[in-house]
Scaffold this motif. Sequence first.
Motif, PDB file in Angstrom:
ATOM      1  N   LEU A  74     -11.577 -53.950 -42.051  1.00  0.00           N
ATOM      2  CA  LEU A  74     -12.189 -55.281 -41.921  1.00  0.00           C
ATOM      3  C   LEU A  74     -13.642 -55.159 -41.468  1.00  0.00           C
ATOM      4  CD1 LEU A  74      -9.293 -57.299 -40.258  1.00  0.00           C
ATOM      5  CD2 LEU A  74     -10.066 -57.427 -42.610  1.00  0.00           C
ATOM      6  N   GLN A 104     -15.714 -54.035 -44.388  1.00  0.00           N
ATOM      7  CA  GLN A 104     -15.930 -55.166 -45.300  1.00  0.00           C
ATOM      8  C   GLN A 104     -17.039 -56.078 -44.777  1.00  0.00           C
ATOM      9  OE1 GLN A 104     -14.271 -53.765 -48.004  1.00  0.00           O
ATOM     10  NE2 GLN A 104     -14.327 -55.906 -48.519  1.00  0.00           N
ATOM     11  N   LYS A 134     -20.274 -54.409 -45.440  1.00  0.00           N
ATOM     12  CA  LYS A 134     -20.637 -54.456 -46.871  1.00  0.00           C
ATOM     13  C   LYS A 134     -21.098 -55.854 -47.262  1.00  0.00           C
ATOM     14  CE  LYS A 134     -17.756 -50.838 -48.867  1.00  0.00           C
ATOM     15  NZ  LYS A 134     -16.528 -50.533 -49.599  1.00  0.00           N
ATOM     16  N   ASN A 135     -20.516 -56.874 -46.637  1.00  0.00           N
ATOM     17  CA  ASN A 135     -20.809 -58.257 -47.033  1.00  0.00           C
ATOM     18  C   ASN A 135     -21.972 -58.868 -46.262  1.00  0.00           C
ATOM     19  OD1 ASN A 135     -18.691 -58.123 -48.799  1.00  0.00           O
ATOM     20  ND2 ASN A 135     -17.256 -59.185 -47.471  1.00  0.00           N
ATOM     21  N   THR A 136     -22.600 -58.097 -45.381  1.00  0.00           N
ATOM     22  CA  THR A 136     -23.735 -58.626 -44.606  1.00  0.00           C
ATOM     23  C   THR A 136     -24.991 -57.875 -45.012  1.00  0.00           C
ATOM     24  OG1 THR A 136     -22.205 -58.980 -42.756  1.00  0.00           O
ATOM     25  CG2 THR A 136     -24.551 -59.177 -42.285  1.00  0.00           C
ATOM     26  N   PRO A 137     -25.877 -58.509 -45.797  1.00  0.00           N
ATOM     27  CA  PRO A 137     -27.090 -57.792 -46.195  1.00  0.00           C
ATOM     28  C   PRO A 137     -28.002 -57.574 -44.988  1.00  0.00           C
ATOM     29  CG  PRO A 137     -27.033 -60.006 -47.165  1.00  0.00           C
ATOM     30  CD  PRO A 137     -25.826 -59.869 -46.328  1.00  0.00           C
ATOM     31  N   LEU A 151     -23.704 -63.717 -38.012  1.00  0.00           N
ATOM     32  CA  LEU A 151     -23.602 -62.262 -38.086  1.00  0.00           C
ATOM     33  C   LEU A 151     -24.813 -61.696 -38.815  1.00  0.00           C
ATOM     34  CD1 LEU A 151     -21.480 -60.079 -37.281  1.00  0.00           C
ATOM     35  CD2 LEU A 151     -20.728 -60.118 -39.649  1.00  0.00           C
TER      36      LEU A 151
END
Lengths: 191, 263
Positions: B35, B38, B41-44, B55
């Motif tokens: 998690l 993930q 990966k999903n937070t530039p 975040l």
Amino acid sequence: MAALETTIGFVTLGIIAIVLFFVMTIYNGLISLLNNIDKAWANIDVLLKKRLDLIPNLVELVKGYATYERSVLEEITQIRASAMQAQAIPEKAKGSEAISASLGSVFALAENYPDLKASENFLHLQKELATIETQIAQRREFYNDSVLLYNTNIKMIPSVYVADWLKYTPKEYFRVEGDAGTPLKITIEVP
Amino acid sequence: MKRNTSLSDSDLFIIYAIGFFIGLLLIVTGFWRYLVVQKLKNTPLSKVSSASVGLVALAGRARLYQPQLSPVSGVPCAFWRIFVSYYKSGKNGGWEGFYNAASKLPLSLEDETGRIPVLPEGATIEIPSNLSFEGTLSEQGLVIKKPASMDPRVLKFIESLDEKTKETFARYHEENIMLNEYVIHENDPLFVLGSALPAVGVAGLADETLVVRQGSSDSTMYISESSEAAFMNTMSGHMYIQIIAGLALSGICLYLFLSTGGN
């Protein structure tokens, strides 16, 4: 034999639980990516609106000094009106680019009017608009990174199956034609 | 299956049951890491000047927010942490921690667009050890079991502690202890994943707009000296090891548990 069958039963249940976990994680991840895009866009939109709100002040200020430059001021006023009507992101991007170009023209004509150039109000507006341009460029980069992450995710296995099921489609980038997003450079000369 | 005469069936049940639950624990912590990966990966990556509430992932250089010296090595640093463990011998032996302290002062992360304060409290911090010492405390002072020269800084550090903490150290005076000091120096590369929140009400940060810290709704907070990619690779590696080891251990123990129950 019974032990082996029971173990296989537990392992099967475990695999089902893991698959459900992954589906849930992919769904939550896509929602998180969409929220990131919305947040990133909202952060740009607020700056675009702030810039549009400053333009009437700039036009009034320049009018007072540069009475014969009506065409430039009318142009920026019209572009501002069009930009305010824009809804979709590509339209807003186009409007933003047009505003940046018009502002460049206004600041260029100010070079011919030393009194205007020296005006404190004008310098303050110029600095504020330059800051906004830089912030828009940085936030645009972040917005496009967020869109790239989302668009890539919805096309990759296994997220593509969840995205198709939810009918998620790719998002538009905030593209600016020409110089790939370098901010408008405004020179401030202190008299 | 040949019976192991030194262990009874009930002992085996317990061992297999413990192994099964340890395996489950590994799986759960492995999925928890998944998690986190993930989220990463999903937070530039953000620039400091365009960081907004929520975040954020930031990369830059560490800067001192307030000057401070690390307690053992005495170097100027943006952050320090001390972890002391003792070696527990015997059947369930291994290194067990008994002292853990860290700097509570904020540090700054700086990139080309600006600086932002970072509160390290509650963060998982992945930085290499600046100083590592292994030896034994005795009533006479520090006795070195390993062939290494005495490090007076460690003794000085222990002597500077309050009485209650010294008593804690004294409880392990016969044991082999290991002291590790972790330090983030000024200008060290820094990667932070945490919640950017308004700095309102945070002591010492009255002039700041935002601070990166562990949030209440999202407790993710990581500080690392690796790059974002290297940090993600490390987390992913640990995740796979934990999940695979957990699956193997729990599967094998479950099978053995059920097999033993059938005999």
